[in-house]
Design a protein around this motif. Sequence first.
Motif, mmCIF file in Angstrom:
data_model
loop_
_atom_site.group_PDB
_atom_site.id
_atom_site.type_symbol
_atom_site.label_atom_id
_atom_site.label_comp_id
_atom_site.label_asym_id
_atom_site.label_seq_id
_atom_site.Cartn_x
_atom_site.Cartn_y
_atom_site.Cartn_z
ATOM 1 N N LYS A 426 0.825 -1.205 0.000
ATOM 2 C CA LYS A 426 0.000 0.000 0.000
ATOM 3 C C LYS A 426 0.863 1.260 0.000
ATOM 4 O O LYS A 426 0.466 2.286 -0.556
ATOM 5 C CB LYS A 426 -0.933 -0.007 1.205
ATOM 6 N N PHE A 427 2.025 1.181 0.611
ATOM 7 C CA PHE A 427 2.953 2.306 0.565
ATOM 8 C C PHE A 427 3.300 2.645 -0.881
ATOM 9 O O PHE A 427 3.286 3.816 -1.278
ATOM 10 C CB PHE A 427 4.211 1.962 1.357
ATOM 11 N N VAL A 428 3.581 1.632 -1.673
ATOM 12 C CA VAL A 428 3.930 1.863 -3.074
ATOM 13 C C VAL A 428 2.731 2.357 -3.874
ATOM 14 O O VAL A 428 2.832 3.297 -4.658
ATOM 15 C CB VAL A 428 4.497 0.571 -3.710
ATOM 16 N N THR A 430 -0.001 3.941 -2.993
ATOM 17 C CA THR A 430 -0.716 5.161 -2.611
ATOM 18 C C THR A 430 0.157 6.404 -2.597
ATOM 19 O O THR A 430 -0.306 7.465 -2.180
ATOM 20 C CB THR A 430 -1.350 5.006 -1.218
ATOM 21 N N MET A 431 1.406 6.322 -3.044
ATOM 22 C CA MET A 431 2.245 7.516 -3.020
ATOM 23 C C MET A 431 2.044 8.383 -4.264
ATOM 24 O O MET A 431 2.669 9.436 -4.396
ATOM 25 C CB MET A 431 3.723 7.145 -2.867
ATOM 26 N N GLY A 432 1.164 7.943 -5.158
ATOM 27 C CA GLY A 432 0.804 8.773 -6.299
ATOM 28 C C GLY A 432 -0.392 9.639 -5.951
ATOM 29 O O GLY A 432 -0.541 10.120 -4.830
ATOM 30 N N GLU A 433 -1.305 9.847 -6.901
ATOM 31 C CA GLU A 433 -2.497 10.651 -6.646
ATOM 32 C C GLU A 433 -3.517 9.788 -5.928
ATOM 33 O O GLU A 433 -4.375 9.151 -6.542
ATOM 34 C CB GLU A 433 -3.040 11.204 -7.963
ATOM 35 N N SER A 434 -3.441 9.775 -4.603
ATOM 36 C CA SER A 434 -4.286 8.906 -3.797
ATOM 37 C C SER A 434 -4.924 9.697 -2.667
ATOM 38 O O SER A 434 -4.297 10.588 -2.084
ATOM 39 C CB SER A 434 -3.463 7.744 -3.216
ATOM 40 N N ASN A 435 -6.185 9.360 -2.342
ATOM 41 C CA ASN A 435 -6.858 9.983 -1.210
ATOM 42 C C ASN A 435 -6.501 9.314 0.102
ATOM 43 O O ASN A 435 -6.899 9.780 1.164
ATOM 44 C CB ASN A 435 -8.380 9.918 -1.405
ATOM 45 N N TYR A 436 -5.740 8.220 0.037
ATOM 46 C CA TYR A 436 -5.440 7.455 1.240
ATOM 47 C C TYR A 436 -4.086 7.810 1.846
ATOM 48 O O TYR A 436 -3.788 7.409 2.960
ATOM 49 C CB TYR A 436 -5.476 5.954 0.924
ATOM 50 N N ASN A 437 -3.266 8.538 1.097
ATOM 51 C CA ASN A 437 -1.950 8.915 1.606
ATOM 52 C C ASN A 437 -1.670 10.358 1.203
ATOM 53 O O ASN A 437 -1.176 10.629 0.110
ATOM 54 C CB ASN A 437 -0.869 7.985 1.053
ATOM 55 N N ARG A 438 -1.994 11.267 2.108
ATOM 56 C CA ARG A 438 -1.773 12.691 1.836
ATOM 57 C C ARG A 438 -0.385 13.145 2.281
ATOM 58 O O ARG A 438 -0.007 14.286 2.042
ATOM 59 C CB ARG A 438 -2.839 13.520 2.572
#
Length: 519
Positions: A426-428, A430-438
């Motif tokens: 999930k680290f990999v 969600t580091m793009g345009e994601s609502n889960y990792n701001r």
Amino acid sequence: MSDFDAIDSLLDAVGPEAGLPPCQVRRELRERARLSKAQVARALGVSPSTLSGWESGRDPAGEIRTKYAYLLDGLNAKLATENENETTAEPAEEQSAVSGTAAAAVTSTSSPELGQDEDEVELLAVPEPCVLCGRPAEQRVAGFAQHLDPSDCQATPAETPKPPPTAPSAQAQEPRTARSSHPAGGKGAVPRGRAFQEPSGPADLIPEAVHAALAEHQGDVESASAVLLKRAIPDAMRLLDETRKGARYDVIAHPWIPDILKKQTAKGADQIWEARPKWTRTTLPPGQHEVTALDINGAYLSALKTHLPLGQLEHSTGFAHDRRRAGVHLITPPAWEHDAVLPNPIGQRDEPGPLWVTEPTLRLLLRLSGPKHRLCEPPEIHESYTSGTTENLLEKFRIALKDARDTAIADGDELTLEYVKAMYSKFVSTMGESNYNRELYRPDWMHLIRSQAFANLWMKALKAHDAGLPVVRAMGTDELHVIGDWRRVFPEGRSVTEVKVKDTYTAGTDAEASTGQEQ
């Protein structure tokens, strides 16, 4: 509730945002209060990198903004009260000197010591007593003055008090070192090299989270698993922050990103080609064969070791490749003439011509075009977006996850194993345009890490081919199908350096029906 009632309710929930002082004032208030970024971030429930963003230009929103504003207002009021008390108690000339010293200290602590992590070490304009030995120290760690070098933290022979002639205590005879520990080296031992150091380090965060989740749910593994998987992203970010302490390079969490790395539509994709393998051999050697589908363990975990750009990407043109930099490149890929036995290194493309690829893909093509392999021509590089690079930016983070994974496998701890897998995957993702990792917006890193996983799989296919194992299929990051005794090429097991069997099946025809096929 009518439509208008719902709208009125929504409007009532919208109020003015809490006011925040300028970024420099936010940082100055924290430093004057002798609070580290880690302390403030922990109180607000965010990571130190997020707090760094708030002190350098970004603003929080919603409830967390209100909490941050409340903290800053409280610090401002407390510091103002302390200043008033000092003014009353001290003569005017002394107060002036103290104010000048405080201002100099704030200016000095704004710049971290060269080679140290900004969240950890602050320089002091005026030395303060070390909390360990009492002698003047020029650095502050986590808000407390202390020496960084253990040798500086030892009392000199002239300063060492002599024990009284009668009944000397054991403590007086013990030398005062900055890093002494529990004499038995037990679990409760805490090094004294850093004042008020938390007993847990990066390696302890994962088992502590698992134990806490199990305790919260009275040992219910299923309920604990659901909680841990939900917390995987913020927990991974916390682990990243812990492993970056004292690091040589700072992580820039929200740099400027070129348009090619931005999604063209809300549900669309950007312009980066990750070279995902999706290949099946069209013609097998004559006869029937037992094919083994191998599963590559921890593909994304291993791919965290890749060349990542440190700072903001800079544009350049030309055909030269600088190995000291990493990013994305517009290339014309070379022709690939080995589709019969090996997948194309850039994956299956429907359209010819130039395309944007990542650093791992470019380095793979350059490697295959080199004198060792000579499998293709070098790619043509037209333009690039790159920055200075290091292959070890996430190495401590990767090792912490790998060690936790290895321990979980050895202990048969499937709960921790799934939790660790969720953290790195999930680290990999969600580091793009994601609502889960701001907290981390690095779509360039996301593409590079994924591409590194694909490149790693491709190199395993080449290794099998060079060892005489016909490669039948290569898919995604972790699926490789081969014919023959694969155990003489790949070690079997669950470690990230090993592979395990996913499936076995029979493929091919008898020798007569295979006449004329590729030998």
